[in-house]
Design a protein around this motif. Structure first.
Motif, PDB file in Angstrom:
ATOM      1  N   THR A  96       0.826  -1.210   0.000  1.00 31.26           N
ATOM      2  CA  THR A  96       0.000   0.000   0.000  1.00 31.26           C
ATOM      3  C   THR A  96       0.857   1.257   0.000  1.00 31.26           C
ATOM      4  O   THR A  96       0.604   2.209  -0.746  1.00 31.26           O
ATOM      5  N   SER A 100       0.750   3.599  -3.269  1.00 30.41           N
ATOM      6  CA  SER A 100       0.085   4.883  -3.017  1.00 30.41           C
ATOM      7  C   SER A 100       1.068   6.042  -3.123  1.00 30.41           C
ATOM      8  O   SER A 100       0.701   7.123  -3.593  1.00 30.41           O
ATOM      9  N   SER A 161      -7.293  -0.217   0.718  1.00 33.03           N
ATOM     10  CA  SER A 161      -6.474   0.756   1.455  1.00 33.03           C
ATOM     11  C   SER A 161      -5.928   1.842   0.545  1.00 33.03           C
ATOM     12  O   SER A 161      -5.541   2.909   1.030  1.00 33.03           O
ATOM     13  N   SER A 165      -5.196   6.156   1.138  1.00 32.70           N
ATOM     14  CA  SER A 165      -3.749   6.392   1.219  1.00 32.70           C
ATOM     15  C   SER A 165      -3.305   7.351   0.119  1.00 32.70           C
ATOM     16  O   SER A 165      -2.510   8.267   0.364  1.00 32.70           O
ATOM     17  N   LEU A 168      -4.477  10.957   0.996  1.00 32.53           N
ATOM     18  CA  LEU A 168      -3.677  11.615   2.031  1.00 32.53           C
ATOM     19  C   LEU A 168      -2.296  11.991   1.513  1.00 32.53           C
ATOM     20  O   LEU A 168      -1.808  13.105   1.738  1.00 32.53           O
ATOM     21  N   LEU A 169      -1.632  11.062   0.807  1.00 32.32           N
ATOM     22  CA  LEU A 169      -0.261  11.328   0.361  1.00 32.32           C
ATOM     23  C   LEU A 169      -0.223  12.357  -0.769  1.00 32.32           C
ATOM     24  O   LEU A 169       0.747  13.117  -0.873  1.00 32.32           O
ATOM     25  N   THR A 209       2.064   8.113   8.964  1.00 29.08           N
ATOM     26  CA  THR A 209       0.632   8.233   9.284  1.00 29.08           C
ATOM     27  C   THR A 209      -0.189   7.208   8.515  1.00 29.08           C
ATOM     28  O   THR A 209      -1.038   6.506   9.087  1.00 29.08           O
ATOM     29  N   VAL A 210       0.062   7.120   7.204  1.00 32.71           N
ATOM     30  CA  VAL A 210      -0.693   6.174   6.385  1.00 32.71           C
ATOM     31  C   VAL A 210      -0.403   4.733   6.805  1.00 32.71           C
ATOM     32  O   VAL A 210      -1.308   3.887   6.868  1.00 32.71           O
ATOM     33  N   TYR A 213      -2.240   4.037  10.162  1.00 34.24           N
ATOM     34  CA  TYR A 213      -3.697   4.002   9.932  1.00 34.24           C
ATOM     35  C   TYR A 213      -4.095   2.714   9.206  1.00 34.24           C
ATOM     36  O   TYR A 213      -5.043   2.025   9.608  1.00 34.24           O
ATOM     37  N   THR A 214      -3.345   2.379   8.150  1.00 39.09           N
ATOM     38  CA  THR A 214      -3.658   1.167   7.395  1.00 39.09           C
ATOM     39  C   THR A 214      -3.414  -0.086   8.227  1.00 39.09           C
ATOM     40  O   THR A 214      -4.216  -1.036   8.206  1.00 39.09           O
TER      41      THR A 214
END
Length: 288
Positions: A96, A100, A161, A165, A168-169, A209-210, A213-214
């Protein structure tokens, strides 16, 4: 020469700033109590014997810690569930983050046709409910001969996911100064070199962060693991609670021992990674 008697020390009174902070402190304490009580109850009841759990109040501490439930759980297939979860979540989070971050770099910094519509489709994918995809994914998994394997979970986990992701990125990478990529182009760097040497290191808070969270979402994922696997040797930890609940339906301390052992890895990870977690979430909140 006689010295004058010293005046009595004045009583220190809380300053205005301390008085203003008092409601916040009380709310923090109340919130800590509310969040800690379920864990205390879970651990306390898991250390009772089966007879004691029925004969005493739920909130009565155990007369003597009974560790036999934990020993029984660890003698079963519990460690197999842990290994399956670690393997599936680690591979899914790594894929992911890789996919991502590549997509986010392309959407944030490369000028190509349909850039905006592609980003819109990815954002729209956030609202696709998981349940409407269960039957197609089940049939695809059977056709690919991946049913009841750990690899059957990696594809759906990565696919569901990716939208959040990438979203956000992409927003994170758009905040990186464009002058850095222009300077890299002047120095002869291609798009992939610019991504690997400039954008990827500068996006570390967003990637953390990702990843967290994932990882948390996939660690607790239940529905795909229930549909795409059928044997304990390939099932993950959320299904351990489900399976042990059926096995020890009348033994509440044993069920809570499974729940405690299942929650323990996330608690340990949070204790050692809480600084990176908070800083990553704060950076994501500011730049996202």
């Amino acid at each position: 020469m006689t010295s004058a008697p010293l005046p009595p020390p004045a009583t220190r009174r809380p300053g205005p700033s301390r008085l203003r902070a008092l409601p916040a402190t009380l709310l923090k304490g109340l919130w800590l109590l509310l969040t800690a009580l379920p864990f205390v109850f879970m651990v306390m009841l898991s250390l009772k014997s089966r007879e004691e759990s029925y004969s005493t109040s739920m909130w009565t501490p155990p007369r003597q810690a009974d560790w036999s439930h934990y020993a029984d759980v660890l003698r079963g297939p519990f460690l197999s569930y842990v290994w399956n979860s670690l393997f599936v979540v680690s591979v899914s989070v790594a894929l992911t983050l890789l996919l991502s971050s590549l997509a986010a770099f392309a959407l944030a910094r490369l000028n190509f046709r349909f850039n905006g519509p592609v980003f819109g489709v990815i954002v729209a994918a956030l609202i696709v409910p998981v349940h409407v995809t269960l039957i197609p994914i089940y049939l695809l998994t059977r056709a690919a001969h991946l049913y009841d394997t750990s690899f059957a979970l990696i594809g759906p986990y990565v696919a569901f996911s990716l939208p959040v992701s990438i979203f956000l990125l992409t927003e994170f990478m758009r905040q990186i100064p464009r002058e850095l990529s222009e300077a890299a182009q002047i120095d002869g760097c291609g798009p992939f070199t610019t991504y690997a040497r400039i954008f990827l290191p500068l996006s570390r808070p967003g990637l953390v962060t990702v990843g967290i969270y994932t990882g948390i979402n996939l660690w607790n994922e239940f529905i795909f693991a229930y549909v795409l696997t059928s044997t304990p040797s390939h099932r993950t930890l959320p299904l351990a609670i489900f399976d042990f609940q059926g096995q020890y339906s009348s033994d509440i301390p044993a069920v809570l021992a499974v729940v405690t052992l299942t929650a323990l890895p996330l608690i340990v990870v949070y204790i050692f990674a809480q600084e990176k977690l908070v800083s990553g979430l704060m950076a994501g909140a500011i730049k996202g």
